[in-house]
Design a protein around this motif. Structure first.
Motif, PDB file in Angstrom:
ATOM      1  N   THR A  22       0.786  -1.329  -0.075  1.00  0.00           N
ATOM      2  CA  THR A  22      -0.044  -0.058   0.080  1.00  0.00           C
ATOM      3  C   THR A  22       0.974   1.265  -0.137  1.00  0.00           C
ATOM      4  O   THR A  22       0.442   2.505   0.003  1.00  0.00           O
ATOM      5  CB  THR A  22      -0.972   0.178   1.138  1.00  0.00           C
ATOM      6  OG1 THR A  22      -0.297   0.032   2.306  1.00  0.00           O
ATOM      7  CG2 THR A  22      -1.748  -1.142   1.356  1.00  0.00           C
ATOM      8  N   HIS A  26      -2.105   4.184  -1.091  1.00  0.00           N
ATOM      9  CA  HIS A  26      -2.873   4.429   0.200  1.00  0.00           C
ATOM     10  C   HIS A  26      -2.190   4.706   1.464  1.00  0.00           C
ATOM     11  O   HIS A  26      -2.764   5.193   2.497  1.00  0.00           O
ATOM     12  CB  HIS A  26      -3.886   2.912   0.289  1.00  0.00           C
ATOM     13  CG  HIS A  26      -4.877   2.724  -0.649  1.00  0.00           C
ATOM     14  ND1 HIS A  26      -4.260   1.810  -1.656  1.00  0.00           N
ATOM     15  CD2 HIS A  26      -5.906   3.019  -1.002  1.00  0.00           C
ATOM     16  CE1 HIS A  26      -5.307   1.627  -2.533  1.00  0.00           C
ATOM     17  NE2 HIS A  26      -6.292   2.576  -2.370  1.00  0.00           N
ATOM     18  N   ARG A 287      -2.783   0.062   6.155  1.00  0.00           N
ATOM     19  CA  ARG A 287      -2.951   1.155   5.310  1.00  0.00           C
ATOM     20  C   ARG A 287      -2.379   2.359   6.005  1.00  0.00           C
ATOM     21  O   ARG A 287      -1.881   3.399   5.695  1.00  0.00           O
ATOM     22  CB  ARG A 287      -4.357   1.553   5.005  1.00  0.00           C
ATOM     23  CG  ARG A 287      -4.868   0.691   3.588  1.00  0.00           C
ATOM     24  CD  ARG A 287      -6.157   1.358   3.233  1.00  0.00           C
ATOM     25  NE  ARG A 287      -6.620   0.520   2.169  1.00  0.00           N
ATOM     26  CZ  ARG A 287      -7.398   1.227   1.165  1.00  0.00           C
ATOM     27  NH1 ARG A 287      -8.017   2.400   1.458  1.00  0.00           N
ATOM     28  NH2 ARG A 287      -7.955   0.307   0.249  1.00  0.00           N
TER      29      ARG A 287
END
Length: 320
Positions: A22, A26, A287
């Motif tokens: 990620t 993100h 995340r």
């Protein structure tokens, strides 16, 4: 964090590994730095990266953090190669049609050299063949792994997403130490084939996608959160296809167990995988630092045998 030996090798890794897929998409650089520091402070060592994650951004972020923030020597870096030019997915995710698979000696060594250059290190601790390539002779892949290990640029060789027969075929002729494979309460196929094959060949199993894309956290019980992978156009179909009756039964069991233990379904699901026979480690992503804090809580959770057995039973029956 407990350190475990990988297969019949001398390699030791933390029983929980940090995924970086990620990072750069993100997860921004600042939060990635916080994740890495928190992971290392908790005793984690295994960090999984790839030049494909976030179009290469994840690896570039990691490169900026090595040395300045965390000593390279504190980490067991796991990388991979096997597609051209850079586009391969996380372990367990089908290879998209537009991706060109190439595990020729030329392609593998070229990607290895570029990865080492970008990370600013002279070696990877684990270097994985990212995907099975039916067009490249097995002997060529095997000799390439041996060459990489002999050169010192790779300490241990591994594979990602290989089926049992593919793993066994390569491990019989090459120095394969680790095998990443999807494994969770919702994906237990590895128990019947990959795990036994790995055990026979002395290969350590590293579980990928242990939370089934976040389904096992319980976040989808009441719908699809706006900030979840289920709401992300790129991954929505994959997540939503797993939100079936079977998943509901397993998640309900996790929630019941978590309530009784005073913890989260996420921690229970990870503790269950962590304690399965033959598992050297598991790769878990987050995340943000808040999610990672929840993940790290699983490290201290001792899952009672009765609860582990009950989850085992519910998961097995749900698959029938």
């Amino acid at each position: 964090m407990e350190q475990r030996t990988v297969g019949r090798s001398g390699l030791r890794v933390s029983r929980m590994g940090l995924a970086t897929h990620t990072w750069g998409s993100h997860t921004d650089a600042e939060d990635a730095a916080g994740q890495l520091v928190a992971f290392v402070e908790a005793g984690g060592t295994l960090v999984d990266t790839s030049p494909a994650y976030a179009g290469g951004a994840a690896q570039r972020i990691l490169a900026e953090l090595l040395g300045d923030l965390v000593s390279r020597d504190e980490l067991v870096l796991s990388g991979c190669a096997g597609t051209a030019p850079w586009g391969f997915p996380p372990a367990g995710v089908p290879v998209p049609a537009q991706v060109t698979v190439d595990t020729s000696r030329r392609a593998l060594l070229r990607q290895l050299d570029r990865t080492l250059l970008e990370l600013g290190t002279d070696h990877l601790d684990i270097w994985n063949v990212a995907v099975w390539d039916p067009r490249t002779p097995l002997e060529e892949v095997a000799s390439t792994l041996e060459q990489a290990v002999r050169s010192g640029r790779v300490r241990y060789a591994g594979v990602r997403g290989f089926g049992a027969w593919q793993l066994a075929s390569l491990a019989a002729v090459a120095p394969v130490t680790a095998a990443q494979t999807p494994y969770s309460l919702l994906a237990r196929g590895a128990e019947a084939d990959v795990v036994p094959a790995a055990r026979f060949h002395g290969v350590g199993v590293i579980a990928s996608a242990p939370l089934a894309g976040g389904i096992l956290t319980g976040k989808y019980r009441d719908g699809v959160p706006a900030d979840s992978r289920g709401a992300d156009e790129a991954t929505a179909a994959e997540i939503r296809s797993g939100l079936d009756e079977r998943a509901t039964r397993v998640v309900d069991a996790l929630v019941t167990a978590a309530d009784g233990l005073g913890t989260s379904p996420l921690a229970v699901a990870l503790a269950w995988i962590r304690d399965r026979p033959g598992i050297a480690s598991m790769i878990v992503g987050a995340r943000d630092i808040g999610q990672l804090t929840g993940v790290l809580a699983a490290e201290t959770l001792e899952l009672p045998r009765a609860i582990a057995a009950a989850l085992d039973d519910v998961s097995a029956r749900a698959a029938d």
